[in-house]
Design a protein around this motif. Sequence first.
Motif, PDB file in Angstrom:
ATOM      1  N   HIS A   1       0.800  -1.222   0.000  1.00  0.00           N
ATOM      2  CA  HIS A   1       0.000   0.000   0.000  1.00  0.00           C
ATOM      3  C   HIS A   1       0.837   1.278   0.000  1.00  0.00           C
ATOM      4  O   HIS A   1       0.338   2.334  -0.403  1.00  0.00           O
ATOM      5  N   MET A   2       2.083   1.174   0.464  1.00  0.00           N
ATOM      6  CA  MET A   2       2.953   2.346   0.562  1.00  0.00           C
ATOM      7  C   MET A   2       4.352   1.964   0.081  1.00  0.00           C
ATOM      8  O   MET A   2       5.269   1.821   0.895  1.00  0.00           O
ATOM      9  N   PRO A   3       4.522   1.742  -1.216  1.00  0.00           N
ATOM     10  CA  PRO A   3       5.820   1.307  -1.734  1.00  0.00           C
ATOM     11  C   PRO A   3       6.965   2.205  -1.257  1.00  0.00           C
ATOM     12  O   PRO A   3       6.873   3.426  -1.316  1.00  0.00           O
TER      13      PRO A   3
ATOM     14  N   VAL B   1       1.037   8.085  12.953  1.00  0.00           N
ATOM     15  CA  VAL B   1       1.676   8.287  11.646  1.00  0.00           C
ATOM     16  C   VAL B   1       0.682   8.912  10.673  1.00  0.00           C
ATOM     17  O   VAL B   1       1.037   9.815   9.910  1.00  0.00           O
ATOM     18  N   ALA B   2      -0.559   8.461  10.719  1.00  0.00           N
ATOM     19  CA  ALA B   2      -1.576   8.958   9.790  1.00  0.00           C
ATOM     20  C   ALA B   2      -1.884  10.439  10.005  1.00  0.00           C
ATOM     21  O   ALA B   2      -2.393  11.095   9.091  1.00  0.00           O
ATOM     22  N   MET B   3      -1.563  10.977  11.163  1.00  0.00           N
ATOM     23  CA  MET B   3      -1.825  12.396  11.428  1.00  0.00           C
ATOM     24  C   MET B   3      -0.874  13.312  10.657  1.00  0.00           C
ATOM     25  O   MET B   3      -1.128  14.489  10.519  1.00  0.00           O
ATOM     26  N   TYR B   4       0.234  12.767  10.152  1.00  0.00           N
ATOM     27  CA  TYR B   4       1.198  13.556   9.395  1.00  0.00           C
ATOM     28  C   TYR B   4       0.864  13.480   7.911  1.00  0.00           C
ATOM     29  O   TYR B   4       0.929  12.403   7.317  1.00  0.00           O
TER      30      TYR B   4
ATOM     31  N   LEU C   1      -0.874   8.678   4.256  1.00  0.00           N
ATOM     32  CA  LEU C   1      -1.916   7.761   4.715  1.00  0.00           C
ATOM     33  C   LEU C   1      -3.272   8.461   4.721  1.00  0.00           C
ATOM     34  O   LEU C   1      -3.666   9.092   5.692  1.00  0.00           O
ATOM     35  N   THR C   2      -3.967   8.345   3.616  1.00  0.00           N
ATOM     36  CA  THR C   2      -5.332   8.862   3.545  1.00  0.00           C
ATOM     37  C   THR C   2      -6.222   7.924   4.343  1.00  0.00           C
ATOM     38  O   THR C   2      -5.843   6.774   4.607  1.00  0.00           O
ATOM     39  N   PRO C   3      -7.408   8.377   4.736  1.00  0.00           N
ATOM     40  CA  PRO C   3      -8.319   7.474   5.444  1.00  0.00           C
ATOM     41  C   PRO C   3      -8.592   6.188   4.653  1.00  0.00           C
ATOM     42  O   PRO C   3      -8.661   5.106   5.228  1.00  0.00           O
ATOM     43  N   GLN C   4      -8.690   6.301   3.339  1.00  0.00           N
ATOM     44  CA  GLN C   4      -8.967   5.132   2.509  1.00  0.00           C
ATOM     45  C   GLN C   4      -7.777   4.168   2.496  1.00  0.00           C
ATOM     46  O   GLN C   4      -7.952   2.959   2.588  1.00  0.00           O
TER      47      GLN C   4
ATOM     48  N   ALA D   1      -7.588   0.369   4.019  1.00  0.00           N
ATOM     49  CA  ALA D   1      -7.161  -0.764   3.181  1.00  0.00           C
ATOM     50  C   ALA D   1      -6.041  -1.545   3.870  1.00  0.00           C
ATOM     51  O   ALA D   1      -6.026  -2.777   3.850  1.00  0.00           O
ATOM     52  N   ILE D   2      -5.109  -0.829   4.493  1.00  0.00           N
ATOM     53  CA  ILE D   2      -4.026  -1.487   5.225  1.00  0.00           C
ATOM     54  C   ILE D   2      -4.594  -2.286   6.387  1.00  0.00           C
ATOM     55  O   ILE D   2      -4.255  -3.457   6.589  1.00  0.00           O
ATOM     56  N   LEU D   3      -5.481  -1.668   7.156  1.00  0.00           N
ATOM     57  CA  LEU D   3      -6.081  -2.356   8.303  1.00  0.00           C
ATOM     58  C   LEU D   3      -6.884  -3.568   7.862  1.00  0.00           C
ATOM     59  O   LEU D   3      -6.852  -4.613   8.530  1.00  0.00           O
TER      60      LEU D   3
END
Length: 69
Positions: A25-27, A46-49, A54-57, A61-63
């Motif tokens: 998801h994050m090459p 991490v998603a806050m940065y 890391l978009t919500p979508q 998808a990662i989760l």
Amino acid sequence: MPYTLNSTVREILADERAKAIIEKHMPGATSHPQLSEAMYMTLREVAMYPESGLTPQKLQAILDDLAKL
């Protein structure tokens, strides 16, 4: 071990299967030069940065993929 938003980057990357999901998801994320700075951060932190990408979508998808482990 189930992975959640509260799992640390370190915990996730310790599992090769989970590490592969992050790379999918994050090459390049697992070899990023600043990775060491995020190792004790949770996925939520991490998603806050915005620079994390890391978009919500993408995060969902990662989760979703991590939940299959």
